[in-house]
Each structure stands twice: as structure tokens, then as C-alpha cells.
Design an enzyme around this catalytic site. Structure first.
Site: not given
Length: 569
Positions: A303-307
Site C-alpha cells: 500500500g501507501s508505504v511504497m509511495k
């Protein structure tokens, strides 16, 4: 003419010997001589010809070669605190044919062994045709001696070692366990079995016909103890991380969770905590879920921790100025047949705003303007879709699909952390590139003699800029404010991702994540927190995982004596 007989007696000649009497005498003499010859010949054969064989058979019944158990190597943390040690134990065995049938003696034996008399009798009956059976495995020397003091015939001892784990459930999944024969079955005990296991020795002993030791004669080969293993784990940080993780899982009635903490300068894993867990010293009634080291073996969509990582590829492309502004209105967009949404309409956002608001629209619009597959290329250089190469049994590679005929929606999904899978360890390892001036450090579960060379994967200037942008996401007015650590500057990113099941995404089932770096001025640790399926109204990463990060990292920085770097406000 008459013959004169004197004294009234007439003289007689001895009778001649009969022919058959002489034959019998010769025959008997021959038989006796033959018997003596056979006896002498047999004596010669036994003492000369068959002597080696007979000597060996005699020695086999008196001289025995017994094994000398080898001490399994100790596993310790980076500060030489023991995590796994071998303690001497005694195994009691019996020759069922020699155990007396006297009910009084058997009752005494059963009580000393902690058994019911009927159970003991049944076992002795089952092994009655054999000369060996176990009575009790791995007793303490004191408990075994109480049994041996009964002096019951047919009961003997065998010295062994048993593995003991001082930290118990705190390090269970990382260390693994050994079986009753002291052979590694899980975790690092299995991975380093040949290194940790010693080489048993041998000794020659004299025993009586009942197998009882009479005298030690000589040591044929000394036992060689196993090698000692020093882990990168800091037991103090491990205890603290496990305590906070366990409390969070209980507070949110979650299925489990993971905390991985890495040294930002070396890549060494300082703490790796899992929930649920189990006590390796007493495995009765253990939950099978607790056996897995989820931090290395299990994978999930991040999820968003890859952004922040996708943002690094965007910034490196050179296609956008640092002050670029993206219009995310009206808060949703249609790509192919899919609709991408933000939580609400954030309007116009710069790069820092996109990360702070965790805008899927902002990330998607930027990625779809890139000319090349820069995002998956960077993900691959950061280690996603590849083995972490820690040597841990069952470590997962995760998945990173090859960019072959991808649709625009798939490109967009990659930018906000969907369409790939990773382990918590891989995610922490990728974040070391941001913390370490753009150089990724391979994760290590062993203490390293010196820092390894990093692998340059992100432009140095981009890594520095990205670290400052991520710091703006952890401020008192942002959704990640609960990740703040008093006295220290923190950079990080929250994540809330839906769980998948057999039929796709599961309704109302999420994973809450936070990945961060501290302190920003001179990064020392990278930490990833994942809480699996928190129940209740609070399931966002900023509400569930971020507070765990704050408590774990705050305690770690103080234990490592890292000076505060936050300016007074």
C-alpha cells in the site's frame, strides 16, 4: 614212570592270551589317543586359529564404545547476551527383560518417573521382546538421580543436552527450535544446523553383562562443541519491540503483527518481533500460527508505504520540477475500467503534499506521465521480487510482475503500493536506501564485523530531498502525527491496505502499516510496523501502526544513546 609231587601241589603254566583280548586293548588305546589328539587340536584351534574372533566376541560383551555427547553452540545477541544455550540433561532407559516383575519395585519406579503403574506395566509389556526402551527423555540430573537411587535392575542413564531459550516467546520465530535429539527444526537453528551442531566423541568403557558401567578405559575421540553464533539482534530492543507489538495487537484485537528494526548504517536487523508467538521451552498447546516468522516468510501488498519509493523514481526522472503542483480534483479518476480514489478531494498538491495526504490521484498522474517504466525498475533495484539472502529458511522473495504489456491502471497501482507483494524485511531494507544517502544495504541477521558497502540505487541528492519531504509528513497537523518521537526528527509514511482472500479483496479487513526513519539529521534506525487486521473503528496506519513506531523508536534511540536532534519550538 610216576611223577613226584612235592608238598601235595602240582605246578601249572599261565594260560595263553586269547587273540580277541589283545585286539580290544589296542582299540581302546587308539580311541583314547585319538580323543587326546582331538582335545589338543581343539585347544590349539581355540588359542591360535580362533583367538582373534573369540577375543572380539568376548570384548563385545564387556568392552563397549559409548558416544560422548557434543555441546551445541550457543546463540547470542550482538552484546553477547545468550539467546539459545544447551543444558545437560539425563535420559533414562531400560532393558525390559531385566526389570523385575516385583510390584513394589515397579510402583516405586512409576512414582519416581511420574507415571501411572498401569502405564509403566503396559509399556514394559509392549517392549518385552526387546532390550531397549525409553523411560523418560531429557530429565534434569536431579530428577534422574532420584530414579537411579532406587537401584532397580534394568534401569540406566544416558547423558544428553537440551536446548533452552532464555528470551522465550520474544525471539521464538527468529531462533526456531531443536527437536528432542537436539537437531534444528525451524528458524536459525535449522539454517545453521551444521555449524551449531557439535561432533560427538567416543570412549571405550567396561560394562557388565547387564550393561552397567564398570570402568572408563580410554577416550577414543574427544567431543567437538558446535560453533557459536552471534546475531545482529539487540536483546534490549527485541524485548521492547515485542512488548509494544503484543500490546498493540491486544488493544486492537488484531490477528497479529510484525516489527522490524534495522541499523540504517549497516543493514543489521536490531529487532524482529512477531505476533502471535509461542514459548519454545514449553510447546504444549502452541498455536501453529506462532511458528512462522512473518517478518521474513509472509508477504502482503504494502500500500501507501511504497509511495516515497515511487516518488524517488519520479524525482529522479528529471521530467518534473521540485515545485511541481498536481491537481487531484475531484478526488477520483477513471483509468481503463477502474476508478482510483482519494479519501477526499485534496485539490492542488505539491510533492510533499502528495505524500502527506497520501494521494493516490497525485501519484497516478505523475507516474502515467513518465516515459519509461522507472518505478518498477527502481523497485527491482531496491530488492523487491528478489530474495533478501539472509539464509533464513523459507524467506520470501515477494512478487514484482515484469512490465510486459501492462495497462495504465497497473502502472498507476504500482505507484501507490498495489499489484506487488513484499515482506516486512524487504520493505525495511528498501527504506535503508533513503536513510543511507541513496545506497541500499542488504539485511543481515548476523552481527557484522564492519559495515558492508552499500549499493547505490537512488541519486544522493534525491534521497536527501525525499527524506526532508517525508519529514513533513510526520508533523503535529498530519495524519502521521502519532509517529512523532519527542526530541527527535522523524521521517516516515503511513499505509492502510485491504487484505486479499480467495475471492479478491476482503471487506472490512485491513493491514495497518508505518515505515519510518529516525533521526532525520543523522539516520540511525529504519523501522517497519505492520498490524494485521485490526478490528474496530481504528484501522488506519496513522492510528494503529504509527503509535507503535513512536514508542518503539523512541525507546530504541534512548537505549542506543542517540542524541536528540529536534530543535525546541
Amino acid at each position: 614212570m610216576s611223577t613226584e609231587v612235592r608238598g601235595g601241589v602240582s605246578p601249572r603254566r599261565p594260560p595263553p592270551m586269547a587273540p580277541m583280548g589283545g585286539l580290544r586293548y589296542g582299540l581302546m588305546l587308539a580311541i583314547v589317543l585319538l580323543g587326546l589328539g582331538l582335545l589338543v587340536g581343539r585347544i590349539v584351534i581355540l588359542h591360535v586359529v580362533d583367538r582373534p574372533f573369540l577375543q572380539g566376541q568376548g570384548d563385545a560383551r564387556t568392552l563397549r564404545t559409548d558416544p560422548i555427547p557434543a555441546h551445541r553452540g550457543m546463540i547470542s545477541d550482538r552484546n553477547s547476551e545468550p539467546l539459545a544455550i544447551s543444558t545437560p540433561v539425563v535420559t533414562l532407559w531400560a532393558n525390559p527383560q531385566d526389570v523385575p516383575e516385583d510390584p513394589i519395585q515397579r510402583l516405586q519406579l512409576a512414582r519416581a518417573l511420574g507415571m501411572e503403574l498401569d502405564d509403566l506395566d503396559a509399556r514394559l509389556e509392549r517392549f518385552a521382546s526387546r532390550e531397549f526402551m525409553f523411560l523418560r527423555r531429557q530429565l534434569t540430573p536431579e530428577a534422574a538421580q532420584r530414579v537411579l537411587d532406587l537401584r532397580i535392575p534394568g534401569v540406566y542413564r544416558q547423558d544428553e543436552y537440551k536446548r533452552y531459550y532464555p528470551a522465550g516467546e520474544v525471539t521464538a520465530q527468529l531462533l526456531g527450535v531443536t527437536n528432542v535429539d537436539d537437531v534444528g527444526q525451524e528458524g536459525l537453528e535449522l539454517a545453521y544446523q551444521f555449524y551449531l551442531a557439535g561432533e560427538p566423541g567416543q570412549r571405550r568403557v567396561l560394562k557388565d553383562r547387564r550393561g552397567r558401567l564398570v570402568r572408563d578405559l580410554e577416550v577414543l575421540r574427544e567431543a567437538r562443541p558446535g560453533g557459536e553464533l552471534t546475531l545482529s539482534i539487540d536483546q534490549r530492543l527485541q524485548y521492547m519491540a515485542y512488548r509494544e507489538l503484543k500490546a498493540a495487537v491486544a488493544e486492537h484485537d488484531a490477528d497479529g503483527g510484525v516489527v522490524v528494526m534495522m541499523d540504517a548504517r549497516t543493514g543489521e536487523v536490531l529487532a524482529m518481533a512477531n505476533q502471535p508467538s509461542y514459548n519454545p521451552n514449553n510447546r504444549a498447546g502452541l498455536d501453529p500460527r506462532g511458528l512462522r516468522n512473518q517478518a521474513i516468510v509472509d508477504v502482503f501488498e504494502p500500500g501507501s508505504v511504497m509511495k516515497p519509493l515511487a516518488m524517488a523514481a519520479i524525482m529522479e526522472s528529471g521530467q518534473f520540477p521540485r515545485d511541481v503542483v498536481v491537481d487531484t480534483s475531484p478526488g477520483w479518476m477513471r483509468i481503463d475500467r477502474f476508478t482510483i480514489r482519494d479519501i477526499r478531494n485534496y485539490g492542488r498538491l505539491d510533492l510533499a503534499g502528495i505524500l502527506e495526504k497520501s494521494s493516490n490521484i497525485g501519484m497516478s498522474k505523475l507516474v502515467l506521465e513518465l516515459d519509461d517504466p522507472l518505478v518498477p525498475d527502481l523497485y527491482r533495484r531496491l530488492g523487491f521480487g528478489q530474495s533478501p539472502e539472509t539464509g533464513f529458511p523459507g524467506e520470501s522473495t515477494g512478487t514484482l510482475p515484469a512490465p510486459v504489456r501492462w495497462s495504465r491502471s497497473q502502472w498507476a497501482a504500482l505507484s501507490y503500493g498495489y499489484g506487488l507483494s513484499t515482506s516486512a524485511l524487504q520493505l525495511a531494507g528498501a527504506y535503508t536506501a533513503i536513510a543511507n544517502h541513496g545506497e541500499r544495504l542488504p539485511p543481515s541477521l548476523l552481527k557484522l564485523p564492519e559495515p558492508p558497502p552499500g549499493e547505490p540505487v537512488i541519486d544522493r541528492a534525491v534521497a536527501h530531498d525525499l527524506l526532508r519531504i517525508m519529514e513533513e509528513s510526520v508533523q503535529p497537523t498530519t495524519g502521521a502525527r502519532r509517529a512523532m518521537v519527542p526530541g527527535y526528527r522523524v521521517a516516515g509514511k503511513t499505509g492502510t491496505v485491504r487484505k486479499t482472500g480467495a475471492g479478491g479483496y476482503v471487506q472490512n479487513a485491513y493491514r495497518s502499516l508505518f515505515a519510518g526513519i529516525a533521526p532525520v539529521s543523522d539516520p540511525r534506525i529504519v523501522t517497519v510496523v505492520m498490524i494485521d487486521h485490526p478490528r474496530g473503528d481504528s484501522y488506519f496506519g496513522g492510528a494503529v501502526a504509527a503509535p507503535v513506531f513512536s514508542r518503539v523508536v523512541g525507546s530504541a534511540l534512548r537505549l542506543l544513546d542517540v542524541p536528540p536532534d529536534q530543535r525546541s519550538r
